[in-house]
Design a protein around this motif. Structure first.
Motif, PDB file in Angstrom:
ATOM      1  N   GLU A  60      -3.974   0.890   5.868  1.00  0.00           N
ATOM      2  CA  GLU A  60      -5.077   0.174   5.213  1.00  0.00           C
ATOM      3  C   GLU A  60      -6.419   0.748   5.634  1.00  0.00           C
ATOM      4  O   GLU A  60      -7.337   0.887   4.818  1.00  0.00           O
ATOM      5  N   TRP A  71      -7.195   3.962   3.756  1.00  0.00           N
ATOM      6  CA  TRP A  71      -6.950   3.874   2.314  1.00  0.00           C
ATOM      7  C   TRP A  71      -8.047   4.526   1.483  1.00  0.00           C
ATOM      8  O   TRP A  71      -7.798   4.986   0.372  1.00  0.00           O
ATOM      9  N   SER A 100      -2.609  11.651   3.876  1.00  0.00           N
ATOM     10  CA  SER A 100      -3.351  10.998   2.801  1.00  0.00           C
ATOM     11  C   SER A 100      -3.367  11.895   1.579  1.00  0.00           C
ATOM     12  O   SER A 100      -3.037  13.093   1.661  1.00  0.00           O
ATOM     13  N   LEU A 146       0.827  -1.209   0.000  1.00  0.00           N
ATOM     14  CA  LEU A 146       0.000   0.000   0.000  1.00  0.00           C
ATOM     15  C   LEU A 146       0.862   1.260   0.000  1.00  0.00           C
ATOM     16  O   LEU A 146       0.537   2.247  -0.664  1.00  0.00           O
TER      17      LEU A 146
END
Length: 444
Positions: A207, A210, A239, A106
């Protein structure tokens, strides 16, 4: 040729150098086992799979940066260098970083997508919109059941109760969350109801967060006409929504503080503005009152009676100035008459005759006095010359017992060569003269 003999420490040193030189940084994915946490703060454990295991060490300075708590059986992705612990001859992996398994992929996907959008200019500061000075209506996109919305509402009510807050409920993680977030954001923006939109979520793993790294959601945030504030996770979490938003807040509570002013501070500011307004109003009223007073005085000055009074005063002043001028003129004329009379008296023939006689008498005595003065001065000069002449005269020398020899024609005899034998000479004495004859000469 005999083989070279090594000690165990020498062998382990050679093996360590060989391991460290042959292996660069390696990534190893495995399950944590035999976890040990001594008082030094270091972490010691093994990474294992179904067929093998490797010893690992994560020392204290780097273990403090972990975003999770290591535990037995947890699958992780570790990065480090191979080395050999010489005292026991065990080779081990000394780690630089470690993250839960699955986050590595990720993280790489996040970095690639971030670089792509940044290259397009999606995160440029020049395209970001400024928040309004006072937000009147705010849309909050978050989960309706989490603690995040309670924290946001609590801060907003405490700081600025006048703000109208509308919760737009959306899922903040899981499958389909990104699409629902994007759709709700676009509906809120298209409605035109809100001064700002807040995306908020609590902390979690990469995660868990995400949904806020979705490319379509980041593009929708950048395209929004309404300013967007992003507050995702904790202060250390970032993010793509944070980068695309017009303002990034480290936490949801911090976002609430950034969006509205503090009511107490605002009240103090309003009080200060009121005092300033009252002072300005008072100054304005005083200035206008002064202008009214000046206008009244000008109006009073323009009344007919006031103008007549002013003209009468000016006439009185003119009469006084005329009287003063006439008085001064009379005084000057009288002085001129007295001067003319004095001149006439001075010019009378009898008076002029007397004045002429006095001047003549004075002139008659002046030549005798001047002649006597000059004779006295000449006598003094002559006496001085006589004294000077007597001082250098040869007669003064003769008076002391000397004599002067002269030829018959009066020439002075200065040496024996000037007189001839049998010549008659005259010796001049102080009293009288002697006639002499030269009998002979004798040179000295």
């Amino acid at each position: 040729m005999a083989d070279h003999v090594l000690t165990p420490s020498q062998l382990n040193t050679l093996a360590r150098d060989l391991l460290e030189g042959a292996f660069p940084l390696v990534l190893v994915e495995g399950e944590i086992g035999n976890l040990s946490r001594p008082g030094s703060g270091h972490l010691y454990f093994t990474l294992k799979d179904a067929r093998a295991q490797v010893r690992c060490a994560l020392f204290k300075p780097k273990s403090q940066w972990l975003k999770f708590v290591p535990r037995e059986g947890l699958k992780v992705l570790a990065r480090g260098r191979l080395t050999l612990y010489e005292p026991r001859g065990d080779y081990q992996l000394v780690l630089d970083t470690m993250e839960e398994a699955g986050e590595g992929a990720l993280r790489r996907a996040f970095d690639e997508l971030k670089a792509k959008l940044a290259g397009e200019g999606l995160f440029d500061a020049g395209r970001k919109r400024a928040l309004p000075a006072f937000v009147r209506r705010l849309a909050v996109l978050t989960s309706p059941s989490g603690a995040v919305i309670r924290d946001i509402v609590s801060v907003l009510r405490r700081r600025f109760p006048l703000l109208e807050v509308e919760l737009l409920p959306v899922p903040v993680q899981g499958e389909g969350a990104a699409a629902q977030l994007r759709a709700m954001l676009q509906r809120a923006d298209a409605s035109g109801r809100y001064d700002a939109i807040l995306l908020a979520r609590g902390g979690g793993s990469l995660e868990d967060l995400w949904a806020f790294n979705d490319e379509a959601l980041a593009r929708a945030i950048a395209a929004s006409n309404t300013p967007v504030v992003s507050a995702i996770g904790h202060e250390t979490d970032f993010s793509l929504s944070d980068f695309a938003a017009d303002l990034r807040a480290p936490t949801p509570s911090a976002a609430a503080e950034l969006l509205v002013p503090d009511a107490a501070s605002l009240g103090l500011r309003v009080d200060g503005l009121q005092r300033q307004l009252r002072a300005t109003h008072g100054n304005t009223m005083r200035q206008r009152a002064q202008r009214v007073d000046h206008a009244f005085l000008r109006l009073q000055a323009r009344r007919p009676q006031a103008r007549l009074d002013a003209l009468a005063a000016r006439a009185a002043q003119a009469r006084a100035r005329l009287a003063n001028a006439i008085q001064r003129r009379l005084e000057r004329d009288n002085a001129a008459l007295r001067h003319a009379d004095a001149i006439l008296r001075a010019c009378h023939p009898q008076r002029r005759l007397l004045q002429a006689r006095a001047r003549l008498q004075a002139i008659r005595g002046r030549p005798q006095a001047l002649l006597a003065q000059r004779l006295q001065h000449a006598t003094l000069q002559l006496r001085g010359l006589v004294r000077s002449l007597h001082a250098v005269s040869p007669l003064a020398t003769v008076a002391r017992g000397y004599s002067i020899l002269q030829h018959a024609d009066g020439r002075i005899v200065r040496s024996t060569g000037d007189a001839a034998a049998g010549e008659r000479l005259e010796a001049r004495l102080h009293h009288g003269r002697l006639l002499l004859r030269v009998e002979g000469k004798q040179d000295s």
